[in-house]
Design an enzyme around this catalytic site. Sequence first.
Site, PDB file in Angstrom:
ATOM      1  N   GLU A   1       9.740   1.203  10.746  1.00  0.00           N
ATOM      2  CA  GLU A   1      10.771   2.239  10.603  1.00  0.00           C
ATOM      3  C   GLU A   1      10.048   3.564  10.783  1.00  0.00           C
ATOM      4  O   GLU A   1       9.236   3.950   9.940  1.00  0.00           O
ATOM      5  CB  GLU A   1      11.447   2.114   9.230  1.00  0.00           C
ATOM      6  CG  GLU A   1      12.808   2.746   9.180  1.00  0.00           C
ATOM      7  CD  GLU A   1      12.779   4.105   8.544  1.00  0.00           C
ATOM      8  OE1 GLU A   1      12.705   5.102   9.298  1.00  0.00           O
ATOM      9  OE2 GLU A   1      12.809   4.185   7.304  1.00  0.00           O
TER      10      GLU A   1
ATOM     11  N   LYS B   1       0.851  -1.189   0.000  1.00  0.00           N
ATOM     12  CA  LYS B   1       0.000   0.000   0.000  1.00  0.00           C
ATOM     13  C   LYS B   1       0.887   1.240   0.000  1.00  0.00           C
ATOM     14  O   LYS B   1       1.516   1.566   1.006  1.00  0.00           O
ATOM     15  CB  LYS B   1      -0.928   0.051   1.215  1.00  0.00           C
ATOM     16  CG  LYS B   1      -2.009   1.120   0.971  1.00  0.00           C
ATOM     17  CD  LYS B   1      -2.655   1.628   2.206  1.00  0.00           C
ATOM     18  CE  LYS B   1      -1.921   2.746   2.884  1.00  0.00           C
ATOM     19  NZ  LYS B   1      -1.838   4.013   2.103  1.00  0.00           N
TER      20      LYS B   1
ATOM     21  N   GLU C   1       8.866  15.647  16.268  1.00  0.00           N
ATOM     22  CA  GLU C   1       9.283  15.538  14.869  1.00  0.00           C
ATOM     23  C   GLU C   1       8.424  16.504  14.045  1.00  0.00           C
ATOM     24  O   GLU C   1       7.203  16.355  13.973  1.00  0.00           O
ATOM     25  CB  GLU C   1       9.088  14.106  14.368  1.00  0.00           C
ATOM     26  CG  GLU C   1       9.590  13.937  12.954  1.00  0.00           C
ATOM     27  CD  GLU C   1       9.521  12.498  12.465  1.00  0.00           C
ATOM     28  OE1 GLU C   1       8.481  11.851  12.656  1.00  0.00           O
ATOM     29  OE2 GLU C   1      10.519  12.039  11.880  1.00  0.00           O
TER      30      GLU C   1
ATOM     31  N   CYS D   1      12.901  11.047   7.965  1.00  0.00           N
ATOM     32  CA  CYS D   1      12.749  10.548   9.340  1.00  0.00           C
ATOM     33  C   CYS D   1      14.056  10.732  10.114  1.00  0.00           C
ATOM     34  O   CYS D   1      14.049  10.837  11.327  1.00  0.00           O
ATOM     35  CB  CYS D   1      12.295   9.100   9.337  1.00  0.00           C
ATOM     36  SG  CYS D   1      13.225   8.094   8.193  1.00  0.00           S
TER      37      CYS D   1
HETATM   38  P1  ADP Z   1       2.915  10.477   7.661  1.00  0.00           P
HETATM   39  O1  ADP Z   1       2.635  11.111   8.989  1.00  0.00           O
HETATM   40  O2  ADP Z   1       4.324  10.594   7.240  1.00  0.00           O
HETATM   41  O3  ADP Z   1       1.904  10.779   6.599  1.00  0.00           O
HETATM   42  P2  ADP Z   1       1.694   8.040   8.390  1.00  0.00           P
HETATM   43  O4  ADP Z   1       2.284   7.199   9.444  1.00  0.00           O
HETATM   44  O5  ADP Z   1       0.446   8.785   8.686  1.00  0.00           O
HETATM   45  O6  ADP Z   1       2.856   8.950   7.904  1.00  0.00           O
HETATM   46  O7  ADP Z   1       1.426   7.180   7.079  1.00  0.00           O
HETATM   47  C1  ADP Z   1       2.335   6.253   6.553  1.00  0.00           C
HETATM   48  C2  ADP Z   1       1.553   5.173   5.830  1.00  0.00           C
HETATM   49  O8  ADP Z   1       0.710   4.502   6.753  1.00  0.00           O
HETATM   50  C3  ADP Z   1       0.631   5.694   4.724  1.00  0.00           C
HETATM   51  O9  ADP Z   1       0.666   4.783   3.647  1.00  0.00           O
HETATM   52  C4  ADP Z   1      -0.735   5.689   5.416  1.00  0.00           C
HETATM   53  O10 ADP Z   1      -1.825   5.597   4.531  1.00  0.00           O
HETATM   54  C5  ADP Z   1      -0.634   4.445   6.269  1.00  0.00           C
HETATM   55  N1  ADP Z   1      -1.544   4.390   7.418  1.00  0.00           N
HETATM   56  C6  ADP Z   1      -2.099   5.428   8.095  1.00  0.00           C
HETATM   57  N2  ADP Z   1      -2.878   4.957   9.111  1.00  0.00           N
HETATM   58  C7  ADP Z   1      -2.813   3.607   9.080  1.00  0.00           C
HETATM   59  C8  ADP Z   1      -3.371   2.548   9.878  1.00  0.00           C
HETATM   60  N3  ADP Z   1      -4.155   2.797  10.922  1.00  0.00           N
HETATM   61  N4  ADP Z   1      -3.080   1.274   9.556  1.00  0.00           N
HETATM   62  C9  ADP Z   1      -2.257   1.000   8.519  1.00  0.00           C
HETATM   63  N5  ADP Z   1      -1.709   1.944   7.731  1.00  0.00           N
HETATM   64  C10 ADP Z   1      -1.971   3.234   7.999  1.00  0.00           C
END
Ligand code: ADP
Length: 491
Positions: free
Chosen positions: A263, A189, A394, A297
């Site tokens: 990560e 994804k 961050e 990061c």
């Molecule tokens: P950022 O803050 O850098 O946008 P996120 O941690 O929100 O990073 O998102 C990183 C990835 O995790 C994206 O592909 C996002 O769609 C996905 N994501 C967000 N929430 C969830 C969740 N509850 N379960 C699985 N994947 C998620």
Amino acid sequence: MATATETAPVSRPQIRRTQLLIDGRWCDSVSGETFATYHPATEEKIADVAQANAEDVDRAVKAARRAFDEGPWHDMDARDRGALMLKLADLIEQNAEELAALETLDNGKPISDAKAADVPLVIDCLRYYAGWADKIKGDTVPIRGNYFCYTRREPLGVVGQIIPWNFPALMVAWKWGPALAAGCTIVMKPAEQTPLSCLRMADLALEAGIPPGVINVVPGYGETGAALVAHPDVDKIAFTGSTEVGQIIMRDAAQTLKRVTLELGGKSPNVVFADCDMDAAVAGAEFGLFFNQGQCCCAGSRVFVEDSIHQEFVERLVDRAKGRQLGDPFSPATGQGPQVDKDQFEKIMNYIERGKEAGADCKTGGGRWGEKGFFVEPTVFDNVSDDMDIATDEIFGPVMSVLPFSEFDEVVERSNKTLYGLAAAVWTRDVAKAHRLAAQVKAGTVWVNCYDVFDAAAPFGGFKMSGIGRELGEASLSNYTELKTVTMSLD
Ligand code: ADP
């Protein structure tokens, strides 16, 4: 002198793929729903991309399971698997310009960075792991008694991979490389902000001859990722993203006891001693924080500077920050593009306000750049104290905090005063001091007199709340294999 073609804006790429990839076929989502992706420099819509729901994720997992259990991937000689990965790397190299332009369009990063850093690192990573495909092996183990005991490293199975938007194509390579080398099959994804390069790379994987079902791609938001984490037939989740979502994933994955590697975020200390090469340290501090619009990061967001050089260092740093060229990321002259989206832009602006309110000294920047797009001025705060939000959280943007220090032990203690532990750097000409700091700082990677030096062979990952497990290098392969012990009687 640069020629006209080197300075002219690079043209926008064609968008070839916007659907889901399941079992080697491009298809719409079951619901028919799509989501839009935008160019962050102009806020224009680029494309509508198919949005996978739980049913689509289930179809993709079934395809990956079939490819793993019955498909040609399962029986393929490891050397042939490596050859397909090399073919994929070659195809990416042949389409490097297009892939770089897709990164710039979807993420907003300067085309010069996408061309010089992202895409070459993608190719290198896939080639590095292609070389591992036929070198994953077990041991013979001397045990008591009349037995022959050996271990096998078997592919883990179906892996769900969830990636962020800051290095969209590179994160694909970091995840696909070890998974494919180990013989796993994949449901990926990509981030909702930046799905396009992943879809194009999947296209090239099919063209390379990687069998249907080995790589499946399900674009969507967090719920799509959550469906992957919840799916009982996914053996492992590899996630790169925020610490908050990493915590959710670890909790949700516990239901099915999936293997999890994470990560996550960081607030990395970049420690500058008075005996450093000042030119290199100033340039390294700038690069360590502002590279990729501060959306790394491992960004060196806490710059600790020894008292005796503090004033001069900050002056030189501010000059460099002011000299950064913001603008159209498709122009080869641009050094800093926009932040990825409005949410990130607003979050960063909010932190800048909090820094000012807390009394940190905003030496340069602090505002929006231009009227269109999500550009943030390169910002340097001086005299930041350890407990301010801009020193603890961050920010993921072009906002640097400078913190003066006077003693070695003090700076080690303050460097470690964080929940994170992803990276650290130290600038000094004293070799012993560099090694002492490298040993004492709690971080997964330490750079000495350099910053952001990445190589597919060098493990990368976090201590503490920066993650679990390691990306890259041989270390990453163990995250994609199960260790099996076989004991045979010799009587
Ligand atoms: P950022 O803050 O850098 O946008 P996120 O941690 O929100 O990073 O998102 C990183 C990835 O995790 C994206 O592909 C996002 O769609 C996905 N994501 C967000 N929430 C969830 C969740 N509850 N379960 C699985 N994947 C998620």
